[in-house]
Design an enzyme around this catalytic site. Structure first.
Site, mmCIF file in Angstrom:
data_model
loop_
_atom_site.group_PDB
_atom_site.id
_atom_site.type_symbol
_atom_site.label_atom_id
_atom_site.label_comp_id
_atom_site.label_asym_id
_atom_site.label_seq_id
_atom_site.Cartn_x
_atom_site.Cartn_y
_atom_site.Cartn_z
ATOM 1 N N ASP A 169 0.826 -1.222 0.000
ATOM 2 C CA ASP A 169 0.000 0.000 0.000
ATOM 3 C C ASP A 169 0.855 1.264 0.000
ATOM 4 O OD1 ASP A 169 -2.488 1.155 -0.250
ATOM 5 O OD2 ASP A 169 -2.967 1.093 1.887
ATOM 6 N N LYS A 171 1.999 4.693 -1.058
ATOM 7 C CA LYS A 171 1.428 5.880 -1.713
ATOM 8 C C LYS A 171 1.676 7.071 -0.791
ATOM 9 C CE LYS A 171 -3.212 4.783 0.053
ATOM 10 N NZ LYS A 171 -4.622 4.610 -0.324
ATOM 11 N N ASN A 174 0.272 7.317 2.798
ATOM 12 C CA ASN A 174 0.727 6.366 3.819
ATOM 13 C C ASN A 174 2.167 6.604 4.261
ATOM 14 O OD1 ASN A 174 -1.724 5.129 3.909
ATOM 15 N ND2 ASN A 174 -1.142 3.356 2.672
ATOM 16 N N ASP A 187 -0.021 2.569 8.124
ATOM 17 C CA ASP A 187 -1.137 1.785 7.615
ATOM 18 C C ASP A 187 -0.688 0.464 6.998
ATOM 19 O OD1 ASP A 187 -3.520 0.733 6.817
ATOM 20 O OD2 ASP A 187 -4.359 2.662 6.303
ATOM 21 N N THR A 204 -4.376 0.570 -3.969
ATOM 22 C CA THR A 204 -4.983 1.770 -4.542
ATOM 23 C C THR A 204 -4.836 1.672 -6.050
ATOM 24 O OG1 THR A 204 -4.385 2.993 -2.563
ATOM 25 C CG2 THR A 204 -4.814 4.296 -4.541
#
Length: 355
Positions: A169, A171, A174, A187, A204
């Site tokens: 994840d 991005k 985060n 996260d 995502t």
């Protein structure tokens, strides 16, 4: 949602706690409920100061410890929503991963708990806010700023992969900045310990690797793909593959066509191309030398890799943080009647008995 992602990951930095058992499984309650100095927390010890993030089934609160007077981020997740959205395994994965890891660029987990309504994760509070906010305010980062964040992220990914953990994840939302300007990945809801490959579609849309979209089974290579997307977005101000709907984004990812803005440095374009390779067997970071291939790339030639995890590189952005419990770098959220939630029946609570 941004700030919920923001303070919601964690990493148990206390080795004496980690060594009491559980390990990768993370199911030994003594591990999760052991904090720095061996202290076991309780909700009564914590005063809620403000909401610093909201998400699909949870909130992140800034809380103050009544005893030690320090600040923490408390992630609270509604059990009925976790079950309805079939996120039980992700929640257990998150705790298991965070119980095992200990790294300067990963958020720390101190304590987990549940009652009849909520799951709780007590983590360090990172007051600098999300990298996403700084990127949005500036439009894009210059080459040296992108280089700094990329180097710290490479070290974080290398560490996770050395423990056979895939993050899944990556991005800007985060990635938090601490008060000195260094990164903290947060996260870990999609993070997972991998023995081989996994087939869950999560992440995502703009950051998904082709093998995830095609349900071919995926592994650690997805994190290197996501880093390529992130570097492109940091230096351009927009991701390489975007569209009005996820299906359009997926088509563009699978087509793999890259249009670089003119101002990008020659070496960084080469690096991004090597990360955004459809065939994961040929993707930089996923070949036999792993992260070493990434570190040796020409774009990183000025980086002293020994200094990076020691936080010796000079951060390009120093967040404005007035005190340990400063919330000014996060969005403001209404303090609504969020806690009015019906208790969960015992059979549903059974799923979380080790949480």
């Amino acid at each position: 949602m941004a700030a919920a992602k923001a303070t919601s990951g964690a990493d148990n930095g206390d080795s004496s706690c980690r060594d009491t058992g559980g390990g990768a499984g993370g199911e030994a309650n003594s591990v999760a409920n052991c904090a720095a100095g061996g202290r076991v927390y309780s909700l009564d010890d914590l005063d809620t100061v403000a909401t610093v993030g909201t998400g699909t089934f949870g909130r992140v609160f800034l809380v103050k410890d009544k005893k030690a007077k320090g600040y923490f981020a408390l992630k609270a997740m509604k059990i009925p929503e976790v079950i309805r959205l079939k996120q039980e395994q992700h929640v257990h994965n998150e705790k298991a991963v965070l119980t095992e890891v200990n790294h300067p660029f990963l958020i720390r987990l101190f304590w987990t708990h549940h009652d009849e309504r909520f799951l709780y994760m007590l983590m360090e509070y990172i007051a600098g806010g999300e990298l996403f906010s700084y990127l949005r305010n500036r439009g894009r980062f210059n080459n040296s700023t992108g280089l700094f964040y990329s180097a710290e992220i490479v070290c974080a990914i290398e560490y996770l992969h050395s423990k056979e953990i895939v993050y899944r994840d990556l991005k800007p939302e985060n990635i938090l900045l601490d008060s000195e300007g260094h990164i903290k990945l947060t996260d870990f809801g999609f993070a997972k310990k991998l023995s081989d490959r996994t087939w869950t579609l999560c992440g995502t849309p703009e950051y998904l690797a082709p093998e995830v979209i095609q349900s071919k089974g995926h592994g650690r290579a997805v994190d290197w793909w996501a880093l390529g997307v992130l570097i492109f977005e940091m230096l351009s101000g927009y991701p390489p593959f975007f569209d009005d709907n996820p299906f359009g984004i997926y088509q563009k990812i699978l087509a793999g066509k890259l249009d670089f803005p003119r101002h990008l440095d020659f070496h960084v374009k080469d690096l991004i191309k090597k990360f955004l390779v459809i065939d994961r067997a040929r993707r930089l970071g996923n070949m036999k030398n792993g992260a070493e291939d990434v570190k040796k790339h020409r774009w990183f030639k000025s980086i002293d890799w020994d200094a990076v995890p020691q936080r010796k590189l000079k951060p390009p952005i120093i967040p404005k943080v007035s005190h340990e419990g400063d919330t000014s770098n996060f969005d403001v959220y209404p303090e609504d009647e969020w806690t009015k939630e019906a208790p969960v029946p015992p059979k549903d609570l059974e799923i979380f008995k080790n949480f």
